[in-house]
Design an enzyme around this catalytic site. Structure first.
Site, PDB file in Angstrom:
ATOM      1  CG  PHE A 256      -6.287  -3.931  -0.154  1.00 52.00           C
ATOM      2  CD1 PHE A 256      -6.079  -2.912  -1.029  1.00 52.00           C
ATOM      3  CD2 PHE A 256      -7.457  -3.946   0.669  1.00 52.00           C
ATOM      4  CE1 PHE A 256      -6.893  -1.820  -1.622  1.00 52.00           C
ATOM      5  CE2 PHE A 256      -8.396  -2.806   0.041  1.00 52.00           C
ATOM      6  CZ  PHE A 256      -8.050  -1.958  -0.695  1.00 52.00           C
TER       7      PHE A 256
ATOM      8  CB  SER B  97      -7.263  -3.671   9.334  1.00 55.12           C
ATOM      9  OG  SER B  97      -7.637  -4.971   8.997  1.00 55.12           O
TER      10      SER B  97
ATOM     11  CG  ASP C 207       9.795  -0.134   4.530  1.00 55.16           C
ATOM     12  OD1 ASP C 207       9.977  -0.971   5.257  1.00 55.16           O
ATOM     13  OD2 ASP C 207       8.538  -0.257   3.811  1.00 55.16           O
TER      14      ASP C 207
ATOM     15  CE  LYS D  92      -3.042  -2.119  11.096  1.00 50.56           C
ATOM     16  NZ  LYS D  92      -2.266  -1.010  10.523  1.00 50.56           N
TER      17      LYS D  92
ATOM     18  CB  THR E 246      -0.453  -6.731   1.177  1.00 49.79           C
ATOM     19  OG1 THR E 246      -0.708  -7.887   1.833  1.00 49.79           O
ATOM     20  CG2 THR E 246      -1.477  -5.529   1.354  1.00 49.79           C
TER      21      THR E 246
ATOM     22  CG  LEU F  64      -1.736  -1.124   1.370  1.00 47.32           C
ATOM     23  CD1 LEU F  64      -2.762  -1.202   2.712  1.00 47.32           C
ATOM     24  CD2 LEU F  64      -2.781  -1.405   0.008  1.00 47.32           C
TER      25      LEU F  64
ATOM     26  CE1 TYR G  90      -3.012  -5.954  10.985  1.00 49.80           C
ATOM     27  CE2 TYR G  90      -5.338  -6.700  10.802  1.00 49.80           C
ATOM     28  CZ  TYR G  90      -4.198  -6.119  10.199  1.00 49.80           C
ATOM     29  OH  TYR G  90      -4.140  -5.295   9.137  1.00 49.80           O
TER      30      TYR G  90
END
Length: 252
Positions: A191, A145, A36, A162, A193, A17, A158
């Site tokens: 998505f 998410s 990153d 989020k 990814t 993304l 997770y």
């Protein structure tokens, strides 16, 4: 808010993304700083886009400051798009016992604390820039998410990290209103990814079939398209937008 000639920081910008968003910004005439931990991929993309790569652990204050300094050296910093994150899959209690605490802490630290760290540092810098005619100085786009709302089995860490990103959106937007800095969050569904693309084709197909319409995985360029709309529409502020093809995740 104009993209052309302005500088934008993209965390997690080396792939997925973040990379799609970086491409969108440069195609619109903006400048990008890619933050990153993936050095080789980040440097290659930065060279391609004529941007700047800075190795960055988003949970580190020093790394975050280095990224902001690099952005300020390139011109007027107007935006931050937070795409860095991790997505472990561990049950609260599984066959091997309770969820490892360090896995939960690491997930929250990267997905939530890292997002806040980069947002606070970028917001401080953007708030010191000259305001545009509208009074706006910058935009922050965070990434949550659909797991924030429909967390599946194994997504306690997770999903909660989020959900916290989504919950941070409105109070942060209110905090930064006096500085003319907007805050928005995108909550993507399933998505394409790097993590998902590493799965077998039949698994990816099954995941895509879970989406009501369009019945496929989301494309990173579609995330970037929404990010552009958010950047350019000053009235979008303090809200989380689901980008998911109407999917509502089942327990597993």
């Amino acid at each position: 808010m104009q993209i052309q000639d302005n500088v934008f920081i993209i965390t997690g910008g080396a792939s997925g993304l973040g990379a799609a968003t970086a491409r969108m910004i440069t195609e619109a005439g903006g400048k990008v700083v890619l933050a990153d931990v993936q050095v080789e991929a980040g440097e290659a993309l930065a060279a391609e886009l004529k941007g700047k790569f800075v190795k960055c652990d988003v949970t580190s204050e020093a790394d975050g400051q280095a990224v902001v300094a690099a952005a300020l050296a390139m011109g007027t910093l107007r935006g931050l798009v937070n795409c860095a994150g991790v997505a472990p899959a561990v049950k609260t209690v599984g066959k091997d016992g309770p969820h490892p605490l360090e896995v939960f802490q690491r997930t929250v630290n990267i997905n939530l604390v890292g997002t806040f760290n980069m947002a606070r540092l970028a917001a401080d810098a953007m708030g010191k820039t000259e305001a545009m005619d509208s009074g706006e100085r910058g935009i922050i786009i965070n990434t949550a998410s659909v797991a924030a709302f429909d967390g599946q089995i194994g997504q306690a860490a997770y999903g909660s990290s989020k959900a916290a990103v989504a919950g941070m959106t409105l109070p942060m937007a209110r905090d930064l209103a006096r500085s003319g800095v907007r805050v928005m969050t995108i909550a993507p569904g399933i998505f394409e990814t790097p993590m998902l693309m590493g799965m077998p084709e039949e698994v990816r197909g099954a995941l895509g079939n879970m989406v009501p319409f369009p019945q496929r995985l989301g494309r990173p360029a579609e995330y970037a398209h929404l990010a552009r709309a958010i950047i350019e529409n000053t009235m979008l502020n303090g809200e989380t937008i689901r980008l998911d093809g109407a999917i509502r995740m089942q327990p597993k």
